[in-house]
Design a protein around this motif. Sequence first.
Motif, short mmCIF file in Angstrom:
data_model
loop_
_atom_site.label_atom_id
_atom_site.label_comp_id
_atom_site.label_asym_id
_atom_site.label_seq_id
_atom_site.Cartn_x
_atom_site.Cartn_y
_atom_site.Cartn_z
N LEU A 255 19.13 31.39 77.76
CA LEU A 255 20.40 31.31 77.06
C LEU A 255 20.24 31.40 75.55
N GLY A 256 19.18 30.79 75.01
CA GLY A 256 19.01 30.87 73.56
C GLY A 256 17.98 29.89 73.06
N PHE A 257 17.80 29.90 71.75
CA PHE A 257 16.90 28.93 71.12
C PHE A 257 17.49 28.48 69.80
N GLU A 258 17.00 27.34 69.33
CA GLU A 258 17.51 26.78 68.08
C GLU A 258 16.37 26.09 67.34
N LEU A 259 16.34 26.31 66.05
CA LEU A 259 15.41 25.62 65.15
C LEU A 259 16.25 24.83 64.16
N VAL A 260 16.07 23.51 64.13
CA VAL A 260 16.92 22.66 63.29
C VAL A 260 16.08 21.95 62.23
N ASP A 261 16.80 21.36 61.29
CA ASP A 261 16.17 20.54 60.23
C ASP A 261 15.09 21.30 59.48
N GLY A 262 15.36 22.55 59.19
CA GLY A 262 14.44 23.32 58.38
C GLY A 262 13.28 23.94 59.12
N GLU A 263 13.21 23.75 60.45
CA GLU A 263 12.13 24.38 61.22
C GLU A 263 12.28 25.90 61.17
N PHE A 264 11.16 26.59 61.30
CA PHE A 264 11.18 28.06 61.32
C PHE A 264 9.97 28.55 62.09
N LEU A 265 10.02 29.79 62.50
CA LEU A 265 8.88 30.43 63.14
C LEU A 265 8.15 31.27 62.11
N SER A 266 6.83 31.29 62.21
CA SER A 266 6.04 32.08 61.27
C SER A 266 5.03 32.92 62.02
N LYS A 267 4.49 33.91 61.31
CA LYS A 267 3.51 34.81 61.88
C LYS A 267 2.11 34.39 61.45
N PHE A 268 1.12 35.22 61.80
CA PHE A 268 -0.27 34.82 61.59
C PHE A 268 -0.60 34.59 60.12
N ASP A 269 0.15 35.22 59.24
CA ASP A 269 -0.14 35.08 57.81
C ASP A 269 0.75 34.03 57.14
N HIS A 270 1.32 33.15 57.96
CA HIS A 270 2.21 32.08 57.49
C HIS A 270 3.56 32.59 57.01
N GLU A 271 3.79 33.87 57.14
CA GLU A 271 5.06 34.43 56.67
C GLU A 271 6.16 34.12 57.69
N PRO A 272 7.27 33.54 57.24
CA PRO A 272 8.36 33.21 58.17
C PRO A 272 8.94 34.47 58.82
N PHE A 273 9.48 34.29 60.01
CA PHE A 273 10.19 35.38 60.68
C PHE A 273 11.35 35.85 59.80
N SER A 274 11.60 37.13 59.82
CA SER A 274 12.80 37.68 59.19
C SER A 274 13.94 37.63 60.21
N PRO A 275 15.20 37.76 59.76
CA PRO A 275 16.32 37.80 60.73
C PRO A 275 16.12 38.87 61.79
N LYS A 276 15.60 40.03 61.40
CA LYS A 276 15.37 41.10 62.37
C LYS A 276 14.34 40.68 63.42
N GLU A 277 13.32 39.94 62.99
CA GLU A 277 12.29 39.50 63.94
C GLU A 277 12.82 38.41 64.87
N TYR A 278 13.71 37.55 64.37
CA TYR A 278 14.35 36.58 65.26
C TYR A 278 15.19 37.30 66.31
N GLU A 279 15.90 38.33 65.90
CA GLU A 279 16.72 39.10 66.84
C GLU A 279 15.84 39.77 67.89
N GLU A 280 14.71 40.31 67.43
CA GLU A 280 13.79 40.95 68.37
C GLU A 280 13.23 39.94 69.36
N LEU A 281 12.87 38.76 68.87
CA LEU A 281 12.37 37.71 69.75
C LEU A 281 13.42 37.31 70.77
N ASP A 282 14.65 37.15 70.32
CA ASP A 282 15.75 36.78 71.22
C ASP A 282 15.91 37.81 72.33
#
Length: 364
Positions: A98-125
Motif C-alpha cells: 500500500l505504501g511507505f512513510e518516513l517521519v520525523d526527518g527520516e530519509f532514505l540514502s544511497k551508498f554515497d550517503h546522498e538522500p533519495f531524490s523525489p524521482k527515486e522515491y517514486e521509482e522505489l514506490d
Amino acid sequence: MINWIKGLLVGALLLPFSFENGEDIRYFQQSTIPLTDSTDVIVSSIYDSLSNQDIYQVKTSTGTPVHYYIELQEGVCFENECRPLNILIYWNITGRYLGFELVDGEFLSKFDHEPFSPKEYEELDQLLADPFLPLGNYTFEDLVKRPDTVSQSLDGVSGATMKDVLEYIVPGAAYTTHKLWNVIHGPIQQEVIRMTERNLDSSLLNKILQSRDQSDQTWALERIAQLSDLDDSVVESLVRILLEGEHFQAYLLLKSLSIKQLESEHLQLHLFSLIGKVDFSIENMIFDKLVEAPQLHGSVVDASIPILTALSGSQLGKLLKLYSHHEVKNPEFNQALKQMVPIENSFIERQVLKFLDKQAETSD
C-alpha cells in the motif's frame, strides 16, 4: 495515535499518492477501503512470532479492516558502515503493498550517503508495488559482487550489481530496494492476508469486489467459497463482473462458487439470467456450473420458458442437457418445447424429441 493515522491517510489512500515536506515523506497506492474525515478508526497491535514483528491493524469502529502497517527499524549496512533505517510500511487489506512513510526527518540514502531524490522515491514506490519482481529469488549477496578493495560502501552498490536485476533496483540503493521488497512480499504479507480472511464476511467481500484495483477483485473471487451464503449485494457484484469483467475473472468466479452456495435460488436465477448476455465460453461455464448445483429450482425452469424460441441451437441443447441431468419435469416447459417442433436444425430437433420422449416415459 488514531488522529495521527487519520490525518496521514484521509484522502491519501483514494488514489496513488505521494507527499514530501521538510519532515515527512509518504508514498501510497490506492486503498480498497478509503478513510474519510468522519471515519472512526481503531489501531490494534498483533505480534507475529514468525517475523518477530508487531503488525498494526487499522480498522473502523464497526470492525472493518482498513489496512495494516509495521514499524521497520534496522541498520542499513555494507562494508562495515551502517545508518539506521526507520520506516513505516503499509499493506492493503488484500495483502498487496500500500505504501511507505518516513517521519520525523527520516530519509532514505544511497551508498554515497546522498538522500533519495523525489524521482527515486517514486521509482522505489513503483518497484515495491510490483509483486512479480525476481528480487525474492536472490539474496543481497547474490546481487552485489564485492570489490577487492573497499571504495564505496553504504547500501550495497560498492560492487557491480547483477545485470539481470539492475532494472529492478533503485540505482545506488540495492540493499534498501531488496530489503524492503522482501519484507513487503514475504511472511508478513501472508499474515496480513490471514488476518483479513478471519474478518471476511459478505459485507467485506463485497467492498473488495468494488475495488478499482483488479488484483483486489481477483483476491476476493479466489475466496468466495469461504462464505457459506452470498447475500444479494454480493450476487449483484458477481453478475456485474460476469457481464463486464475479463474472461479470467469470470472463469475464476464460476470456478470458486461452492456447491453450498449453488443451492441458492437467488444465485441460480441470476446466473441463468446471463444466458444470451455473455460470451459463448462464459455461457458454457454457467451451464456447467448449474449442472453442479445439488438441485435446480423450479423458478429457473419457469424463467426459461418465455425465452425458448430466442435460444440458439447450441443454447437449447445445453439447456436440455442441464434439465436432463437434474431430471426436470415441468409440463409447461414440455408443452413449449412441443410447439417449437419442427425445428430447422435437425440435430437440435432430434435432441428435443429425445428429451420429450424420455419425459413421456418417466411420466407413465
